[in-house]
Design a protein around this motif. Structure first.
Motif, PDB file in Angstrom:
ATOM      1  N   TRP A 143    -106.919 -16.316  15.186  1.00 54.13           N
ATOM      2  CA  TRP A 143    -107.044 -16.823  16.554  1.00 54.13           C
ATOM      3  C   TRP A 143    -105.801 -17.611  16.926  1.00 54.13           C
ATOM      4  CZ3 TRP A 143    -110.897 -14.056  17.912  1.00 54.13           C
ATOM      5  CH2 TRP A 143    -111.958 -13.826  17.044  1.00 54.13           C
ATOM      6  N   VAL A 144    -105.315 -17.412  18.128  1.00 55.66           N
ATOM      7  CA  VAL A 144    -104.113 -18.125  18.572  1.00 55.66           C
ATOM      8  C   VAL A 144    -104.404 -19.610  18.700  1.00 55.66           C
ATOM      9  CG1 VAL A 144    -102.432 -18.369  20.440  1.00 55.66           C
ATOM     10  CG2 VAL A 144    -103.212 -16.088  19.750  1.00 55.66           C
ATOM     11  N   PHE A 145    -105.527 -19.940  19.362  1.00 56.02           N
ATOM     12  CA  PHE A 145    -105.882 -21.344  19.580  1.00 56.02           C
ATOM     13  C   PHE A 145    -107.078 -21.705  18.699  1.00 56.02           C
ATOM     14  CE2 PHE A 145    -104.067 -19.851  23.643  1.00 56.02           C
ATOM     15  CZ  PHE A 145    -102.953 -20.691  23.687  1.00 56.02           C
ATOM     16  N   ARG A 146    -106.819 -22.494  17.686  1.00 54.74           N
ATOM     17  CA  ARG A 146    -107.875 -22.917  16.776  1.00 54.74           C
ATOM     18  C   ARG A 146    -108.384 -24.300  17.174  1.00 54.74           C
ATOM     19  NH1 ARG A 146    -105.286 -22.870  11.025  1.00 54.74           N
ATOM     20  NH2 ARG A 146    -103.867 -24.240  12.166  1.00 54.74           N
ATOM     21  N   SER A 147    -109.590 -24.616  16.727  1.00 56.38           N
ATOM     22  CA  SER A 147    -110.140 -25.943  16.980  1.00 56.38           C
ATOM     23  C   SER A 147    -109.424 -26.970  16.109  1.00 56.38           C
ATOM     24  CB  SER A 147    -111.638 -25.961  16.685  1.00 56.38           C
ATOM     25  OG  SER A 147    -111.859 -25.865  15.283  1.00 56.38           O
ATOM     26  N   ILE A 148    -109.755 -28.228  16.325  1.00 56.70           N
ATOM     27  CA  ILE A 148    -109.142 -29.302  15.534  1.00 56.70           C
ATOM     28  C   ILE A 148    -109.406 -29.097  14.047  1.00 56.70           C
ATOM     29  CG2 ILE A 148    -109.245 -31.786  15.039  1.00 56.70           C
ATOM     30  CD1 ILE A 148    -109.773 -32.204  18.036  1.00 56.70           C
ATOM     31  N   GLY A 149    -110.594 -28.590  13.726  1.00 55.64           N
ATOM     32  CA  GLY A 149    -110.942 -28.351  12.326  1.00 55.64           C
ATOM     33  C   GLY A 149    -110.470 -27.014  11.798  1.00 55.64           C
ATOM     34  N   GLY A 150    -109.828 -26.190  12.630  1.00 57.95           N
ATOM     35  CA  GLY A 150    -109.307 -24.910  12.177  1.00 57.95           C
ATOM     36  C   GLY A 150    -110.238 -23.732  12.369  1.00 57.95           C
ATOM     37  N   SER A 151    -111.395 -23.946  12.989  1.00 56.20           N
ATOM     38  CA  SER A 151    -112.358 -22.860  13.201  1.00 56.20           C
ATOM     39  C   SER A 151    -112.134 -22.237  14.580  1.00 56.20           C
ATOM     40  CB  SER A 151    -113.781 -23.394  13.083  1.00 56.20           C
ATOM     41  OG  SER A 151    -114.029 -24.376  14.077  1.00 56.20           O
ATOM     42  N   PRO A 152    -112.839 -21.134  14.904  1.00 49.76           N
ATOM     43  CA  PRO A 152    -112.715 -20.562  16.257  1.00 49.76           C
ATOM     44  C   PRO A 152    -113.054 -21.586  17.326  1.00 49.76           C
ATOM     45  CG  PRO A 152    -113.810 -19.004  14.810  1.00 49.76           C
ATOM     46  CD  PRO A 152    -113.666 -20.276  14.028  1.00 49.76           C
ATOM     47  N   ALA A 162    -101.150 -31.333  29.249  1.00 49.41           N
ATOM     48  CA  ALA A 162    -100.628 -30.773  28.002  1.00 49.41           C
ATOM     49  C   ALA A 162    -100.224 -31.880  27.029  1.00 49.41           C
ATOM     50  CB  ALA A 162     -99.452 -29.852  28.295  1.00 49.41           C
ATOM     51  N   LEU A 163     -99.608 -32.941  27.551  1.00 54.39           N
ATOM     52  CA  LEU A 163     -99.216 -34.058  26.684  1.00 54.39           C
ATOM     53  C   LEU A 163    -100.436 -34.789  26.129  1.00 54.39           C
ATOM     54  CD1 LEU A 163     -96.195 -35.504  28.696  1.00 54.39           C
ATOM     55  CD2 LEU A 163     -96.104 -34.205  26.553  1.00 54.39           C
ATOM     56  N   ASN A 164    -101.460 -34.985  26.964  1.00 46.20           N
ATOM     57  CA  ASN A 164    -102.697 -35.588  26.471  1.00 46.20           C
ATOM     58  C   ASN A 164    -103.324 -34.715  25.394  1.00 46.20           C
ATOM     59  OD1 ASN A 164    -102.367 -37.648  28.301  1.00 46.20           O
ATOM     60  ND2 ASN A 164    -104.396 -37.448  29.220  1.00 46.20           N
ATOM     61  N   ALA A 165    -103.312 -33.394  25.626  1.00 50.96           N
ATOM     62  CA  ALA A 165    -103.883 -32.473  24.634  1.00 50.96           C
ATOM     63  C   ALA A 165    -103.083 -32.500  23.337  1.00 50.96           C
ATOM     64  CB  ALA A 165    -103.913 -31.055  25.208  1.00 50.96           C
ATOM     65  N   LEU A 166    -101.776 -32.724  23.446  1.00 53.28           N
ATOM     66  CA  LEU A 166    -100.951 -32.857  22.247  1.00 53.28           C
ATOM     67  C   LEU A 166    -101.406 -34.055  21.422  1.00 53.28           C
ATOM     68  CD1 LEU A 166     -98.381 -32.018  20.615  1.00 53.28           C
ATOM     69  CD2 LEU A 166     -97.116 -33.614  22.069  1.00 53.28           C
ATOM     70  N   GLY A 167    -101.647 -35.184  22.092  1.00 51.56           N
ATOM     71  CA  GLY A 167    -102.082 -36.378  21.371  1.00 51.56           C
ATOM     72  C   GLY A 167    -103.489 -36.254  20.821  1.00 51.56           C
ATOM     73  N   PHE A 168    -104.340 -35.509  21.495  1.00 51.59           N
ATOM     74  CA  PHE A 168    -105.735 -35.398  21.067  1.00 51.59           C
ATOM     75  C   PHE A 168    -105.965 -34.262  20.086  1.00 51.59           C
ATOM     76  CE2 PHE A 168    -110.074 -33.785  21.633  1.00 51.59           C
ATOM     77  CZ  PHE A 168    -110.810 -34.933  21.444  1.00 51.59           C
ATOM     78  N   TRP A 169    -105.219 -33.157  20.266  1.00 54.86           N
ATOM     79  CA  TRP A 169    -105.531 -31.900  19.584  1.00 54.86           C
ATOM     80  C   TRP A 169    -104.362 -31.381  18.764  1.00 54.86           C
ATOM     81  CZ3 TRP A 169    -107.028 -27.231  23.197  1.00 54.86           C
ATOM     82  CH2 TRP A 169    -107.383 -26.125  22.431  1.00 54.86           C
ATOM     83  N   GLY A 170    -103.137 -31.777  19.122  1.00 54.74           N
ATOM     84  CA  GLY A 170    -101.967 -31.276  18.422  1.00 54.74           C
ATOM     85  C   GLY A 170    -101.265 -30.177  19.207  1.00 54.74           C
ATOM     86  N   LEU A 171    -100.360 -29.461  18.545  1.00 51.95           N
ATOM     87  CA  LEU A 171     -99.575 -28.417  19.199  1.00 51.95           C
ATOM     88  C   LEU A 171    -100.450 -27.350  19.872  1.00 51.95           C
ATOM     89  CD1 LEU A 171     -96.797 -27.198  19.833  1.00 51.95           C
ATOM     90  CD2 LEU A 171     -96.903 -26.012  17.604  1.00 51.95           C
ATOM     91  N   PRO A 172    -101.577 -26.916  19.257  1.00 51.10           N
ATOM     92  CA  PRO A 172    -102.424 -25.935  19.958  1.00 51.10           C
ATOM     93  C   PRO A 172    -102.878 -26.427  21.328  1.00 51.10           C
ATOM     94  CG  PRO A 172    -103.089 -26.097  17.666  1.00 51.10           C
ATOM     95  CD  PRO A 172    -102.102 -27.193  17.902  1.00 51.10           C
ATOM     96  N   ARG A 175    -109.285 -39.454  11.778  1.00 48.35           N
ATOM     97  CA  ARG A 175    -108.371 -38.742  12.681  1.00 48.35           C
ATOM     98  C   ARG A 175    -108.066 -39.654  13.863  1.00 48.35           C
ATOM     99  NH1 ARG A 175    -107.732 -35.285  16.940  1.00 48.35           N
ATOM    100  NH2 ARG A 175    -109.823 -35.683  17.736  1.00 48.35           N
ATOM    101  N   PRO A 176    -107.178 -40.619  13.648  1.00 48.10           N
ATOM    102  CA  PRO A 176    -106.896 -41.575  14.727  1.00 48.10           C
ATOM    103  C   PRO A 176    -106.306 -40.896  15.952  1.00 48.10           C
ATOM    104  CG  PRO A 176    -105.279 -41.774  12.952  1.00 48.10           C
ATOM    105  CD  PRO A 176    -106.347 -40.863  12.455  1.00 48.10           C
ATOM    106  N   VAL A 177    -106.813 -41.275  17.121  1.00 48.27           N
ATOM    107  CA  VAL A 177    -106.342 -40.718  18.395  1.00 48.27           C
ATOM    108  C   VAL A 177    -105.782 -41.865  19.233  1.00 48.27           C
ATOM    109  CG1 VAL A 177    -107.033 -39.544  20.518  1.00 48.27           C
ATOM    110  CG2 VAL A 177    -108.013 -38.835  18.333  1.00 48.27           C
ATOM    111  N   PRO A 178    -104.599 -41.701  19.794  1.00 48.78           N
ATOM    112  CA  PRO A 178    -104.014 -42.778  20.604  1.00 48.78           C
ATOM    113  C   PRO A 178    -104.737 -42.885  21.950  1.00 48.78           C
ATOM    114  CG  PRO A 178    -102.661 -40.833  20.759  1.00 48.78           C
ATOM    115  CD  PRO A 178    -103.737 -40.515  19.749  1.00 48.78           C
ATOM    116  N   GLU A 179    -104.409 -43.917  22.695  1.00 50.53           N
ATOM    117  CA  GLU A 179    -104.948 -44.050  24.040  1.00 50.53           C
ATOM    118  C   GLU A 179    -104.379 -42.932  24.915  1.00 50.53           C
ATOM    119  OE1 GLU A 179    -105.022 -47.231  27.780  1.00 50.53           O
ATOM    120  OE2 GLU A 179    -104.070 -47.750  25.861  1.00 50.53           O
TER     121      GLU A 179
END
Length: 459
Positions: free
Chosen positions: A300-309, A187-197, A348-352
């Protein structure tokens, strides 16, 4: 009785099929030629008449239908979902017709089938599971050929007859038990890669057992805090409000749809096996879903990084793999423009991201892990309640007479919340220290509140 007639150096035997031509009213005869011995020919005719009397006769004309012709119309008789229909047609086109297309339906022998089965499973592009699916489709095809009176029996052995040859143990996927620490690191990795969703998605799957396609298609009106009040089915809405509302409410969501593609278009379909179901969720997850839905107004509850389905993305490759396997930071990248080498900051910089316990593993194992967590309670949870939550049906009398009660659901909800509270109490501030990014203030405040509440409850 059959009769034999000579044609040059060969003789032919003819026999009465017992059928009458619908237009001429004359008897229909069948025949076979090429015999050199009159007694052998006559005996062959007697055998055919015996088959006719015992209702096991297949005429040479019917049995001579080629497999390619039968395969052309057979898939249209199947009543299956669009994905299964597409898969069966693909297997026929790629494997069944190339091998059997020029063979008459009635001429396929069990020995030839066994040889093909062995050759099929030896192909480098056919795995164990896919090979079994091809053989299952072929078996269905042969069973229907028997029903259509193109064969007297199927060449595919049934029951104990198919257990021949050396024993080969079916390989099973190696799995380790799902630890909540590992799920939270995802979940923490997904937060850094994708955000709150991403953070909420990676906790929703192991705490609900939902299938990926069901999560992709989870809509606002079927998710807490809006459901069940927002359910468009008024009768179901009233029943669910009485069950999950009331004086002692239980937060819940409804599995109503899954996303699939049909003819290249993304559409909503019922969940696998028509497994519509209501899922109670632990209190901490209810708070996260409230926070997530308050952050956007999308359907949609969970959107993609770009906001699409989310189903539009290749989730397994573009989301799950970097989240589970880890990846290097991408704050900038190199490119050559107009012959000059440039260093450009990533849009869209992504941390390690650190590798997790699920590196190289499937996303679906989070669903498996949910079942593990519930099973760990032993006899605390009803088997019917557990299987219903997973979207399965309990067969036989047990499933017929049982029913999932609110007490059963509350017990599951409380057990999942207790698992989270125990984890939070144990982790303390480490709950957010392993995050690859600095947490957003609202999420950090929520985590601190979770730790404080857990410690107060344990004091």
């Amino acid at each position: 009785m059959p009769y034999v007639e000579w044609r040059g150096s060969k003789c032919r035997v003819r026999w009465d099929t017992g059928k009458i031509h619908p237009e001429t009213g004359k008897k229909i005869y069948d025949s076979k030629s090429g015999f050199t011995n009159e007694e052998v020919a006559y005996a062959y005719g007697l055998d055919r008449e015996s088959d006719i009397r015992n209702d096991r006769y297949i005429s040479r004309r019917d049995g001579a239908v080629l497999m390619r012709d039968y395969c052309r119309t057979w898939p249209d008789t199947l009543d299956v979902g669009h994905l299964r229909d597409k898969a069966i047609r693909s297997m026929i086109r790629l494997y069944i017709v190339p091998r059997w297309g020029d063979t008459a339906v009635g001429d396929i022998k069990p020995s030839a089938y066994r040889a093909w089965k062995k050759q099929l499973k030896a192909l480098p592009n056919v795995g164990e599971k896919y090979g079994e699916e091809i053989l299952t489709a072929f078996s269905m095809l042969m069973d229907d050929a028997v029903d259509d009176e193109l064969r007297s029996s199927s060449p595919v052995p049934k029951g104990t007859r198919q257990r021949r040859g050396k024993y080969k143990k079916k390989p099973r996927e190696k799995k380790r038990e799902m630890r909540i620490e590992d799920a939270h690191q995802l979940a923490l990795n997904a937060l850094g890669f994708w955000g709150l969703p991403g953070y909420v998605f990676m906790l929703t799957m192991p705490f609900t057992g939902m299938r990926p396609g069901e999560l992709y298609a989870l809509r606002r009106e079927f998710c807490h805090p809006f459901w069940p009040a927002s359910d468009p089915d008024m009768e179901r809405c009233a029943e669910s409000m009485a069950r999950y509302g009331g004086t002692n409410p239980m937060p819940a969501l409804r599995v109503q749809w899954q996303h699939q593609r049909e003819d290249g278009e993304l559409k909503l379909f019922p969940p696998k096996y028509e497994s519509h179901r209501d899922l109670v969720i632990p209190a901490f997850l209810a708070e996260l879903l409230e926070m997530l839905l308050a952050s956007h107004q999308d359907e949609w509850v969970f959107r993609s990084i770009g906001g699409s389905p989310l189903a539009n993305a290749n989730f397994s490759y573009h989301y799950w793999r970097p989240i589970a396997d880890g990846r290097e930071a991408s704050e900038s990248f190199q490119r050559t423009r107009l012959g000059q080498r440039q260093t450009v900051r990533s849009p869209r910089p992504v941390p390690e991201l650190p590798a997790t316990a699920y590196a190289g593993k499937r996303l679906y194992l989070l669903r498996h892990g949910h079942k593990e967590w519930i099973d760990e309670a032993g006899g605390t949870h009803s088997r019917v309640a557990v299987e219903s939550r997973m979207g399965h049906e309990v067969a036989g009398v047990e499933g017929l007479y049982s029913n999932v009660t609110t007490t059963m659901e509350r017990r599951i909800m409380d057990a999942l919340q207790a698992r989270w509270v125990e984890f939070v109490t144990r982790e303390g501030e480490r709950l957010w220290e392993s995050s690859p990014i600095s947490l957003p203030s609202d999420l950090l405040d929520w985590m601190k509140g979770q730790v404080k509440a857990a410690q107060a409850a344990g004091a």
